[in-house]
Design a protein around this motif. Structure first.
Motif, PDB file in Angstrom:
ATOM      1  N   ILE A  22      44.683  48.016  34.316  1.00  0.00           N
ATOM      2  CA  ILE A  22      44.787  47.260  35.567  1.00  0.00           C
ATOM      3  C   ILE A  22      43.739  46.159  35.490  1.00  0.00           C
ATOM      4  O   ILE A  22      42.544  46.402  35.653  1.00  0.00           O
ATOM      5  N   GLU A  23      44.178  44.947  35.191  1.00  0.00           N
ATOM      6  CA  GLU A  23      43.262  43.842  34.895  1.00  0.00           C
ATOM      7  C   GLU A  23      43.453  42.691  35.876  1.00  0.00           C
ATOM      8  O   GLU A  23      44.572  42.326  36.221  1.00  0.00           O
ATOM      9  N   ASN A  24      42.338  42.115  36.311  1.00  0.00           N
ATOM     10  CA  ASN A  24      42.369  40.943  37.186  1.00  0.00           C
ATOM     11  C   ASN A  24      42.420  39.693  36.316  1.00  0.00           C
ATOM     12  O   ASN A  24      41.427  39.307  35.708  1.00  0.00           O
TER      13      ASN A  24
ATOM     14  N   PRO B 125      37.349  38.745  38.535  1.00  0.00           N
ATOM     15  CA  PRO B 125      38.193  38.142  37.496  1.00  0.00           C
ATOM     16  C   PRO B 125      37.728  38.533  36.095  1.00  0.00           C
ATOM     17  O   PRO B 125      36.543  38.453  35.776  1.00  0.00           O
ATOM     18  N   GLY B 126      38.669  38.990  35.280  1.00  0.00           N
ATOM     19  CA  GLY B 126      38.370  39.382  33.909  1.00  0.00           C
ATOM     20  C   GLY B 126      38.072  40.854  33.727  1.00  0.00           C
ATOM     21  O   GLY B 126      38.184  41.381  32.620  1.00  0.00           O
TER      22      GLY B 126
ATOM     23  N   THR C  55      43.688  32.135  42.622  1.00  0.00           N
ATOM     24  CA  THR C  55      44.824  32.979  42.257  1.00  0.00           C
ATOM     25  C   THR C  55      44.411  34.440  42.313  1.00  0.00           C
ATOM     26  O   THR C  55      43.297  34.799  41.938  1.00  0.00           O
ATOM     27  N   LEU C  56      45.309  35.266  42.807  1.00  0.00           N
ATOM     28  CA  LEU C  56      45.108  36.707  42.830  1.00  0.00           C
ATOM     29  C   LEU C  56      46.240  37.300  42.005  1.00  0.00           C
ATOM     30  O   LEU C  56      47.395  37.265  42.406  1.00  0.00           O
ATOM     31  N   LYS C  57      45.895  37.806  40.810  1.00  0.00           N
ATOM     32  CA  LYS C  57      46.948  38.165  39.864  1.00  0.00           C
ATOM     33  C   LYS C  57      46.525  39.340  38.997  1.00  0.00           C
ATOM     34  O   LYS C  57      45.405  39.390  38.494  1.00  0.00           O
ATOM     35  N   LEU C  58      47.460  40.272  38.829  1.00  0.00           N
ATOM     36  CA  LEU C  58      47.266  41.386  37.915  1.00  0.00           C
ATOM     37  C   LEU C  58      47.949  41.071  36.589  1.00  0.00           C
ATOM     38  O   LEU C  58      48.934  40.335  36.539  1.00  0.00           O
ATOM     39  N   ASN C  59      47.421  41.650  35.521  1.00  0.00           N
ATOM     40  CA  ASN C  59      48.037  41.500  34.211  1.00  0.00           C
ATOM     41  C   ASN C  59      49.316  42.338  34.167  1.00  0.00           C
ATOM     42  O   ASN C  59      49.270  43.562  34.156  1.00  0.00           O
ATOM     43  N   GLU C  60      50.466  41.665  34.150  1.00  0.00           N
ATOM     44  CA  GLU C  60      51.744  42.378  34.193  1.00  0.00           C
ATOM     45  C   GLU C  60      51.970  43.230  32.950  1.00  0.00           C
ATOM     46  O   GLU C  60      52.704  44.220  32.983  1.00  0.00           O
ATOM     47  N   ASN C  61      51.345  42.850  31.835  1.00  0.00           N
ATOM     48  CA  ASN C  61      51.528  43.612  30.597  1.00  0.00           C
ATOM     49  C   ASN C  61      50.654  44.857  30.553  1.00  0.00           C
ATOM     50  O   ASN C  61      50.805  45.692  29.661  1.00  0.00           O
ATOM     51  N   GLY C  62      49.727  44.978  31.508  1.00  0.00           N
ATOM     52  CA  GLY C  62      48.793  46.094  31.474  1.00  0.00           C
ATOM     53  C   GLY C  62      49.453  47.453  31.638  1.00  0.00           C
ATOM     54  O   GLY C  62      48.936  48.464  31.165  1.00  0.00           O
TER      55      GLY C  62
END
Length: 254
Positions: free
Chosen positions: A77-79, A181-182, A44-51
């Motif tokens: 901006i979080e992975n 990640p993280g 999965t390639l995903k950013l933290n939407e709440n960031g």
């Protein structure tokens, strides 16, 4: 005598044929082996939407005057996926009214800006960079932003100047980075109304309309093809494939 020989020969042939038939049913020694199952699972390639909610939660800022500034804002901006990623983004300024202008961005400036580089456990993987303080350049890369401030009519790094400058070589106003990640980037900033802004920036002046200011980020895989595809999809980005080596260096630091 001849008949007897024929009978014997026939019996011998029958015996040989019978032996041949029996021989054909014998089993061969064999062996086989199978490896353990190898399960393929998509990453999965995903950013933290709440960031980015820190900027969203700032809300509408009205009735601002020269010298005013916002509270300190942080976007993270979080992975949150399972694959390494490259990210590109920055401020977006658009008219807040139909057929409006973004002229007000000439008087809104970046009073303070700092980027932090954090691993999943909260430790740093690179020293924090305070690159704008009091509207001008600071830190290791401060000379670039000091020059922006000196060249701007307001004497500070306005949003207009920031968005027109190709500071990182990925397009005007574009910031970028790479994350395992993280890991995350924490971008903290303060916006203000330039102290030198004159009457031409009052709300009732010509072409002065409210503007929407947001911060947007796009992420993709750290791969030449993926970088080229993102570059082609977004006109605000330029030359992303030139940064593949730099992006991999950022990953190695984490």
């Amino acid at each position: 005598m001849t008949m007897r020989r024929n009978i014997i020969i026939s019996l011998v042939l029958i015996g040989l044929l019978a032996f041949g038939i029996g021989f054909g049913t014998f089993a061969w020694f064999t062996s086989s082996a199978t490896s353990q199952n190898n399960t393929f699972t998509a990453g999965t390639l995903k950013l933290n939407e709440n960031g980015l909610s820190g900027f969203t939660n700032l809300g509408n800022i009205g009735n601002i005057a020269p010298g005013d500034s916002t509270d300190e804002v942080s976007v993270v901006i979080e992975n949150t996926g399972s694959l390494d990623l490259a990210w590109f983004g920055g401020f977006r300024v658009t008219p807040a009214v139909e057929n409006g202008t973004t002229k007000l961005a000439e008087a809104i400036y970046i009073k303070y800006a700092k980027m932090e580089f954090l691993k999943e456990d909260g430790s740093i993987w690179e020293p924090a960079d305070e690159f704008i303080v009091n509207g001008t350049g600071s830190g290791p890369y401060g000379a670039f932003y000091t020059q922006l401030a000196q060249n701007d009519p307001m004497g500070v790094v306005t949003l207009k100047s920031f968005l027109e400058a190709n500071a990182m070589g990925a397009g005007p106003g574009v910031q970028m980075g790479a994350l395992k990640p993280g890991s995350n980037y924490k971008f903290t900033f303060v916006l203000g109304f330039a102290p030198n802004a004159g009457n031409e920036y009052q709300a009732d002046a010509e072409d002065i309309n409210p503007v929407n200011i947001s911060y947007a980020v796009d992420a993709t895989q750290i791969d030449l093809g993926a970088l080229e595809a993102l570059d082609n999809q977004h006109p605000e980005y330029a030359g992303l494939t030139n940064h593949l080596a730099w992006l991999n260096v950022q990953i190695a630091k984490q």
